[in-house]
Design a protein around this motif. Sequence first.
Motif, PDB file in Angstrom:
ATOM      1  N   LYS A 185      17.490  11.854 -33.114  1.00  0.00           N
ATOM      2  CA  LYS A 185      15.846  11.513 -33.361  1.00  0.00           C
ATOM      3  C   LYS A 185      15.856  10.149 -32.438  1.00  0.00           C
ATOM      4  CE  LYS A 185      12.435  10.052 -36.658  1.00  0.00           C
ATOM      5  NZ  LYS A 185      12.408   9.821 -38.257  1.00  0.00           N
ATOM      6  N   ASN A 186      16.406   9.348 -32.322  1.00  0.00           N
ATOM      7  CA  ASN A 186      16.382   8.015 -31.564  1.00  0.00           C
ATOM      8  C   ASN A 186      16.628   8.294 -30.083  1.00  0.00           C
ATOM      9  OD1 ASN A 186      15.471   6.765 -33.716  1.00  0.00           O
ATOM     10  ND2 ASN A 186      17.326   5.881 -34.091  1.00  0.00           N
ATOM     11  N   LYS A 187      17.227   9.257 -29.699  1.00  0.00           N
ATOM     12  CA  LYS A 187      17.511   9.665 -28.038  1.00  0.00           C
ATOM     13  C   LYS A 187      16.513   9.735 -27.289  1.00  0.00           C
ATOM     14  CE  LYS A 187      20.761  12.477 -25.895  1.00  0.00           C
ATOM     15  NZ  LYS A 187      21.673  13.373 -25.722  1.00  0.00           N
ATOM     16  N   LYS A 188      16.411   9.027 -26.365  1.00  0.00           N
ATOM     17  CA  LYS A 188      15.096   9.132 -25.271  1.00  0.00           C
ATOM     18  C   LYS A 188      15.329  10.358 -24.531  1.00  0.00           C
ATOM     19  CE  LYS A 188      14.647   4.028 -25.270  1.00  0.00           C
ATOM     20  NZ  LYS A 188      14.729   2.671 -24.593  1.00  0.00           N
ATOM     21  N   PRO A 189      14.415  10.797 -23.953  1.00  0.00           N
ATOM     22  CA  PRO A 189      14.137  12.034 -23.202  1.00  0.00           C
ATOM     23  C   PRO A 189      14.934  11.376 -21.798  1.00  0.00           C
ATOM     24  CG  PRO A 189      12.192  11.319 -23.454  1.00  0.00           C
ATOM     25  CD  PRO A 189      12.994  10.478 -24.586  1.00  0.00           C
ATOM     26  N   TRP A 190      15.689  12.268 -20.959  1.00  0.00           N
ATOM     27  CA  TRP A 190      16.104  12.115 -19.707  1.00  0.00           C
ATOM     28  C   TRP A 190      14.906  11.812 -18.728  1.00  0.00           C
ATOM     29  CZ3 TRP A 190      15.757  14.061 -14.677  1.00  0.00           C
ATOM     30  CH2 TRP A 190      16.586  13.287 -13.839  1.00  0.00           C
ATOM     31  N   ALA A 191      15.299  10.826 -17.925  1.00  0.00           N
ATOM     32  CA  ALA A 191      14.150  10.470 -16.858  1.00  0.00           C
ATOM     33  C   ALA A 191      15.075  10.077 -15.729  1.00  0.00           C
ATOM     34  CB  ALA A 191      13.363   9.384 -17.214  1.00  0.00           C
ATOM     35  N   PRO A 192      14.532  10.513 -14.478  1.00  0.00           N
ATOM     36  CA  PRO A 192      15.303  10.048 -13.168  1.00  0.00           C
ATOM     37  C   PRO A 192      15.475   8.775 -12.979  1.00  0.00           C
ATOM     38  CG  PRO A 192      12.881  10.997 -12.765  1.00  0.00           C
ATOM     39  CD  PRO A 192      13.238  11.177 -14.332  1.00  0.00           C
ATOM     40  N   PRO A 193      16.341   8.473 -12.312  1.00  0.00           N
ATOM     41  CA  PRO A 193      16.451   6.872 -12.036  1.00  0.00           C
ATOM     42  C   PRO A 193      15.307   6.340 -11.201  1.00  0.00           C
ATOM     43  CG  PRO A 193      17.941   8.087 -10.959  1.00  0.00           C
ATOM     44  CD  PRO A 193      17.419   9.059 -11.591  1.00  0.00           C
ATOM     45  N   ALA A 194      14.769   4.892 -11.322  1.00  0.00           N
ATOM     46  CA  ALA A 194      13.892   4.433 -10.874  1.00  0.00           C
ATOM     47  C   ALA A 194      14.394   4.422  -9.509  1.00  0.00           C
ATOM     48  CB  ALA A 194      13.440   3.352 -11.293  1.00  0.00           C
ATOM     49  N   ARG A 195      13.058   4.522  -8.180  1.00  0.00           N
ATOM     50  CA  ARG A 195      13.440   4.537  -6.925  1.00  0.00           C
ATOM     51  C   ARG A 195      12.936   3.216  -6.620  1.00  0.00           C
ATOM     52  NH1 ARG A 195      12.723   9.806  -3.682  1.00  0.00           N
ATOM     53  NH2 ARG A 195      15.028  10.691  -4.024  1.00  0.00           N
ATOM     54  N   ALA A 196      13.246   2.820  -5.333  1.00  0.00           N
ATOM     55  CA  ALA A 196      12.489   1.672  -4.580  1.00  0.00           C
ATOM     56  C   ALA A 196      11.330   2.073  -4.061  1.00  0.00           C
ATOM     57  CB  ALA A 196      13.309   1.124  -3.707  1.00  0.00           C
ATOM     58  N   PRO A 197      10.208   1.032  -3.988  1.00  0.00           N
ATOM     59  CA  PRO A 197       8.759   1.605  -3.660  1.00  0.00           C
ATOM     60  C   PRO A 197       8.774   2.133  -2.035  1.00  0.00           C
ATOM     61  CG  PRO A 197       8.955  -0.671  -4.010  1.00  0.00           C
ATOM     62  CD  PRO A 197      10.124  -0.056  -4.520  1.00  0.00           C
ATOM     63  N   GLU A 198       8.052   2.925  -1.710  1.00  0.00           N
ATOM     64  CA  GLU A 198       8.054   3.241  -0.254  1.00  0.00           C
ATOM     65  C   GLU A 198       7.228   2.492   0.173  1.00  0.00           C
ATOM     66  OE1 GLU A 198       9.600   5.899   1.348  1.00  0.00           O
ATOM     67  OE2 GLU A 198      10.741   6.274  -0.296  1.00  0.00           O
ATOM     68  N   PRO A 199       7.149   2.117   1.557  1.00  0.00           N
ATOM     69  CA  PRO A 199       6.305   1.221   2.222  1.00  0.00           C
ATOM     70  C   PRO A 199       5.206   2.024   2.633  1.00  0.00           C
ATOM     71  CG  PRO A 199       8.015   1.908   3.767  1.00  0.00           C
ATOM     72  CD  PRO A 199       8.466   2.306   2.579  1.00  0.00           C
ATOM     73  N   PRO A 200       3.987   1.388   2.732  1.00  0.00           N
ATOM     74  CA  PRO A 200       2.692   2.090   3.049  1.00  0.00           C
ATOM     75  C   PRO A 200       2.829   2.865   4.249  1.00  0.00           C
ATOM     76  CG  PRO A 200       2.359  -0.246   2.410  1.00  0.00           C
ATOM     77  CD  PRO A 200       3.696  -0.073   2.739  1.00  0.00           C
ATOM     78  N   ALA A 201       2.113   3.749   4.317  1.00  0.00           N
ATOM     79  CA  ALA A 201       2.086   4.838   5.724  1.00  0.00           C
ATOM     80  C   ALA A 201       1.792   4.123   7.022  1.00  0.00           C
ATOM     81  CB  ALA A 201       1.309   5.956   5.295  1.00  0.00           C
ATOM     82  N   GLY A 202       0.801   3.086   6.905  1.00  0.00           N
ATOM     83  CA  GLY A 202       0.569   2.547   8.170  1.00  0.00           C
ATOM     84  C   GLY A 202       1.472   1.560   8.653  1.00  0.00           C
ATOM     85  N   LYS A 203       2.303   0.914   7.959  1.00  0.00           N
ATOM     86  CA  LYS A 203       3.230  -0.150   8.450  1.00  0.00           C
ATOM     87  C   LYS A 203       4.551   0.631   8.391  1.00  0.00           C
ATOM     88  CE  LYS A 203       1.115  -3.862   6.161  1.00  0.00           C
ATOM     89  NZ  LYS A 203       1.382  -5.204   5.076  1.00  0.00           N
ATOM     90  N   GLU A 204       5.342   0.264   9.386  1.00  0.00           N
ATOM     91  CA  GLU A 204       6.635   0.609   9.632  1.00  0.00           C
ATOM     92  C   GLU A 204       7.503  -0.620   9.404  1.00  0.00           C
ATOM     93  OE1 GLU A 204       7.594   2.631  13.285  1.00  0.00           O
ATOM     94  OE2 GLU A 204       5.711   3.567  13.407  1.00  0.00           O
ATOM     95  N   LYS A 205       8.859  -0.022   9.121  1.00  0.00           N
ATOM     96  CA  LYS A 205       9.792  -0.993   8.732  1.00  0.00           C
ATOM     97  C   LYS A 205       9.999  -1.958  10.001  1.00  0.00           C
ATOM     98  CE  LYS A 205      12.456   1.592   5.274  1.00  0.00           C
ATOM     99  NZ  LYS A 205      13.806   1.982   5.160  1.00  0.00           N
ATOM    100  N   PRO A 206      10.297  -3.192   9.803  1.00  0.00           N
ATOM    101  CA  PRO A 206      10.568  -4.028  10.870  1.00  0.00           C
ATOM    102  C   PRO A 206      12.048  -3.633  11.607  1.00  0.00           C
ATOM    103  CG  PRO A 206      10.976  -5.268   8.764  1.00  0.00           C
ATOM    104  CD  PRO A 206      10.247  -4.071   8.498  1.00  0.00           C
ATOM    105  N   ALA A 207      12.011  -3.665  12.863  1.00  0.00           N
ATOM    106  CA  ALA A 207      13.195  -3.184  13.563  1.00  0.00           C
ATOM    107  C   ALA A 207      14.343  -4.388  13.549  1.00  0.00           C
ATOM    108  CB  ALA A 207      13.080  -2.969  14.943  1.00  0.00           C
ATOM    109  N   ARG A 208      15.524  -4.101  13.417  1.00  0.00           N
ATOM    110  CA  ARG A 208      16.321  -5.153  13.293  1.00  0.00           C
ATOM    111  C   ARG A 208      16.612  -5.616  14.944  1.00  0.00           C
ATOM    112  NH1 ARG A 208      21.120  -2.904   9.253  1.00  0.00           N
ATOM    113  NH2 ARG A 208      20.066  -2.961   7.383  1.00  0.00           N
ATOM    114  N   THR A 209      16.922  -7.078  14.832  1.00  0.00           N
ATOM    115  CA  THR A 209      17.325  -7.306  16.269  1.00  0.00           C
ATOM    116  C   THR A 209      18.811  -7.731  16.171  1.00  0.00           C
ATOM    117  OG1 THR A 209      16.977  -9.713  15.882  1.00  0.00           O
ATOM    118  CG2 THR A 209      15.058  -8.261  16.589  1.00  0.00           C
ATOM    119  N   TYR A 210      19.358  -7.675  17.501  1.00  0.00           N
ATOM    120  CA  TYR A 210      20.966  -7.892  17.587  1.00  0.00           C
ATOM    121  C   TYR A 210      21.059  -8.751  18.830  1.00  0.00           C
ATOM    122  CZ  TYR A 210      21.258  -4.062  21.207  1.00  0.00           C
ATOM    123  OH  TYR A 210      21.188  -3.416  22.132  1.00  0.00           O
TER     124      TYR A 210
END
Length: 190
Positions: free
Chosen positions: A137-162
């Motif tokens: 009765k106390n068992k919670k239903p299965w839920a997928p693990p939480a994911r990291a939020p996706e960046p907004p579509a207009g912005k891209e991830k900053p490039a790494r410099t080396y």
Amino acid sequence: MSGNLLSLVGLAKKAGRLEVGEEPVGAAARARHARLILVAADAADNTCRRAAHFAQAGNVPWVRVPFTKAQLGAALGRSTCAMAAFTDVGLASSMAAKLSALDSETYGELAQALSGKAQKALERQKEQRAHEKKLQKNKKPWAPPARAPEPPAGKEKPARTYVKKGPAPKGGTLTVKGKLSFPSGPRKKP
């Protein structure tokens, strides 16, 4: 009444709650799975002595039943059976109660002792079922693990410099700055 006793023995055998024969009875008693050991009325003295030894080793009662080896064996689908052991306390208690109805002086005390054990086992089973029901009765239903939020579509991830340092012509050092990029999609094999 004796037909009911023999049918109870046959029912226990079909349910897998009865060990038949000297070796299996001894093993069940030593493992403390036996609840009641039955010995046929015409069994040899050596068989009775062994049954008493098994009963002492497993801390279980044993009784001589008012059936011959042939009658007991016929109820179990064998030619003969001198010794059998119930491994279920409820069936053992029922057998002792039916034996007590036949002869209360001989089997009355045994029936009372096994009745108390059967009652305790039934209470434990009810508590276990209630506990399992509560967990379900106390068992919670299965839920997928939480994911990291996706960046907004207009912005891209900053490039790494080396920074790459290496030998330069004429013995100096060369520093190269740039962006590190990874190809998307499946990797091509050479």
